[in-house]
Design a protein around this motif. Structure first.
Motif, PDB file in Angstrom:
ATOM      1  N   TYR A  33       0.832  -1.202   0.000  1.00  0.00           N
ATOM      2  CA  TYR A  33       0.000   0.000   0.000  1.00  0.00           C
ATOM      3  C   TYR A  33       0.867   1.252   0.000  1.00  0.00           C
ATOM      4  CZ  TYR A  33      -2.828  -3.641   2.205  1.00  0.00           C
ATOM      5  OH  TYR A  33      -3.460  -4.830   2.500  1.00  0.00           O
ATOM      6  N   SER A  48      -3.721   0.220  -3.207  1.00  0.00           N
ATOM      7  CA  SER A  48      -3.342  -1.098  -2.712  1.00  0.00           C
ATOM      8  C   SER A  48      -2.960  -1.961  -3.903  1.00  0.00           C
ATOM      9  CB  SER A  48      -4.454  -1.741  -1.896  1.00  0.00           C
ATOM     10  OG  SER A  48      -5.621  -1.892  -2.670  1.00  0.00           O
ATOM     11  N   SER A  55      -5.301  -3.321  -6.665  1.00  0.00           N
ATOM     12  CA  SER A  55      -6.576  -3.872  -6.223  1.00  0.00           C
ATOM     13  C   SER A  55      -7.570  -2.767  -5.856  1.00  0.00           C
ATOM     14  CB  SER A  55      -6.389  -4.831  -5.046  1.00  0.00           C
ATOM     15  OG  SER A  55      -5.530  -4.296  -4.073  1.00  0.00           O
ATOM     16  N   GLU A  56      -7.064  -1.637  -5.465  1.00  0.00           N
ATOM     17  CA  GLU A  56      -7.934  -0.494  -5.211  1.00  0.00           C
ATOM     18  C   GLU A  56      -7.098   0.783  -5.264  1.00  0.00           C
ATOM     19  OE1 GLU A  56     -10.232  -0.725  -1.604  1.00  0.00           O
ATOM     20  OE2 GLU A  56     -11.344   1.113  -2.046  1.00  0.00           O
ATOM     21  N   SER A  99      -7.328 -12.565   6.118  1.00  0.00           N
ATOM     22  CA  SER A  99      -8.578 -11.824   5.974  1.00  0.00           C
ATOM     23  C   SER A  99      -8.510 -10.476   6.693  1.00  0.00           C
ATOM     24  CB  SER A  99      -9.745 -12.642   6.516  1.00  0.00           C
ATOM     25  OG  SER A  99      -9.522 -12.955   7.881  1.00  0.00           O
ATOM     26  N   VAL A 100      -7.788 -10.445   7.804  1.00  0.00           N
ATOM     27  CA  VAL A 100      -7.572  -9.172   8.489  1.00  0.00           C
ATOM     28  C   VAL A 100      -6.218  -8.659   8.054  1.00  0.00           C
ATOM     29  CG1 VAL A 100      -7.379  -7.977  10.693  1.00  0.00           C
ATOM     30  CG2 VAL A 100      -8.895  -9.961  10.455  1.00  0.00           C
ATOM     31  N   LYS A 101      -6.240  -7.693   7.195  1.00  0.00           N
ATOM     32  CA  LYS A 101      -4.989  -7.227   6.599  1.00  0.00           C
ATOM     33  C   LYS A 101      -4.356  -6.183   7.496  1.00  0.00           C
ATOM     34  CE  LYS A 101      -6.635  -8.480   2.035  1.00  0.00           C
ATOM     35  NZ  LYS A 101      -7.863  -9.111   2.551  1.00  0.00           N
ATOM     36  N   THR A 102      -3.697  -6.669   8.515  1.00  0.00           N
ATOM     37  CA  THR A 102      -3.009  -5.778   9.439  1.00  0.00           C
ATOM     38  C   THR A 102      -1.810  -5.185   8.745  1.00  0.00           C
ATOM     39  OG1 THR A 102      -3.711  -7.129  11.300  1.00  0.00           O
ATOM     40  CG2 THR A 102      -1.884  -5.610  11.665  1.00  0.00           C
ATOM     41  N   GLN A 103      -1.786  -3.871   8.642  1.00  0.00           N
ATOM     42  CA  GLN A 103      -0.738  -3.211   7.896  1.00  0.00           C
ATOM     43  C   GLN A 103       0.372  -2.707   8.794  1.00  0.00           C
ATOM     44  OE1 GLN A 103      -2.360  -0.453   4.890  1.00  0.00           O
ATOM     45  NE2 GLN A 103      -4.219  -1.673   5.001  1.00  0.00           N
ATOM     46  N   TYR A 104       1.576  -2.907   8.321  1.00  0.00           N
ATOM     47  CA  TYR A 104       2.766  -2.409   8.986  1.00  0.00           C
ATOM     48  C   TYR A 104       3.379  -1.349   8.087  1.00  0.00           C
ATOM     49  CZ  TYR A 104       1.932  -6.339  11.978  1.00  0.00           C
ATOM     50  OH  TYR A 104       1.342  -7.209  12.848  1.00  0.00           O
ATOM     51  N   PHE A 105       3.632  -0.202   8.713  1.00  0.00           N
ATOM     52  CA  PHE A 105       4.043   0.962   7.945  1.00  0.00           C
ATOM     53  C   PHE A 105       5.548   1.192   8.010  1.00  0.00           C
ATOM     54  CE2 PHE A 105       0.185   3.266   6.675  1.00  0.00           C
ATOM     55  CZ  PHE A 105      -0.769   2.499   7.313  1.00  0.00           C
TER      56      PHE A 105
END
Lengths: 114, 114
Positions: A33, A48, A55-56, A99-105
Motif C-alpha cells: 500500500y 493497494s 486492487s484499489e 482476511s484481516v490485513k493488518t498493515q505495517y508501515f
C-alpha cells in the motif's frame, strides 16, 4: 523484528519533475500500500497492490501516479510530473495475505515540491 | 460512506494520569479497527487491533481499547501515562472493500505534562 523500509527519507524536487519513492515491504507479505499525509492533515489511502496489480485506488491516485513491484523485494511509487500539492509524507505499508490485513508501515518519505 | 471520527484534536494529561482517546466509526458491518501511534518524525506504529471476539483488546506499551458496537466506538485507554507516550494517535477502520484500505481519523495529539 521485520520492518518496512523506505528510501529516501527526504526528497526535494522541482515542480514538473518525476520522482520515485522506494519501499521494501516485509518479506512474506503479499499486499502492499501507499498512503500520504499532507502536513497537518489525516493519513489518506492512495493505492493497494496485490498479485502484481492494483486492487484499489483512491481519487487522488490519478494518471500522474503509478506503482510497480520491479523485483521480488521492492515496491515503488512514481509521480510523473510533480505538483506543489504533492508535497507530503508518503508511507508505504504491507500486510500478510490474511482476511484481516493488518498493515505495517514504513517510516515514510517526506517529499517537498518547490 | 465509511468514516472515522476522533473528536479530540489535542489532549493534555499529566504524567501518571489515566488516558482515554475517543474514536467513533461509521461502518456497514463488523469493522476491523486499529490504533496507530506516530511519534514526531516517525512512521506509524501499530498499537492494537480488533476484528472479532473479546471486545477488550490489549496492545503494546500498556494500551488497551474497547470495541462498543452499540456506540460505534473504539476508545483507546492507558491507566498511567508516561512522558514517552506524547505522540499523535490515529484510529483507523478497514474498508468494506477488504483490499486492506484503511480509513483514518484525523488524529489526536497527546501532550504529557511532567
Amino acid at each position: 523484528e521485520p520492518e518496512v523500509t523506505q528510501t529516501p527519507s527526504h526528497q526535494v524536487t522541482q515542480m514538473g519533475q518525476e520522482v520515485i519513492l522506494r519501499c521494501v515491504p516485509i518479506s512474506n507479505h503479499l499486499y502492499f500500500y501507499w498512503y500520504r499525509q499532507i502536513l497537518g492533515q489525516k493519513v489518506e489511502f492512495l493505492v493497494s497492490f496485490y498479485n502484481n496489480e492494483i486492487s484499489e485506488k483512491s481519487e487522488i491516485f490519478d494518471d500522474q501516479f503509478s506503482v510497480e513491484r520491479p523485483d521480488g523485494s521492492n515496491f515503488t511509487l512514481k509521480i510523473r510530473s510533480t505538483k506543489l500539492e504533492d508535497s507530503a509524507m508518503y508511507f508505504c505499508a504491507s500486510s500478510e495475505p490474511t482476511s484481516v490485513k493488518t498493515q505495517y508501515f514504513g517510516p515514510g518519505t517526506r517529499l517537498l515540491v518547490l | 460512506a465509511q468514516s472515522v471520527t476522533q473528536p479530540d484534536i489535542h489532549i493534555t494529561v499529566s504524567e501518571g494520569a489515566s488516558l482515554e482517546l475517543r474514536c467513533n466509526y461509521s461502518y456497514g458491518a463488523t469493522p476491523y479497527l486499529f490504533w496507530y501511534v506516530q511519534s514526531p518524525g516517525q512512521g506509524l506504529q501499530l498499537l492494537l487491533k480488533y476484528f472479532s471476539g473479546d471486545t477488550l483488546v490489549q496492545g503494546i506499551k500498556g494500551f488497551e481499547a474497547e470495541f462498543k458496537r452499540s456506540q460505534s466506538s473504539f476508545n483507546l485507554r492507558k491507566p498511567s501515562v508516561h512522558w514517552s507516550d506524547a505522540a499523535e494517535y490515529f484510529c483507523a477502520v478497514g474498508a468494506l472493500s477488504n483490499t486492506g484500505k484503511l480509513i483514518f481519523g484525523q488524529g489526536t495529539t497527546l501532550q504529557v505534562k511532567p
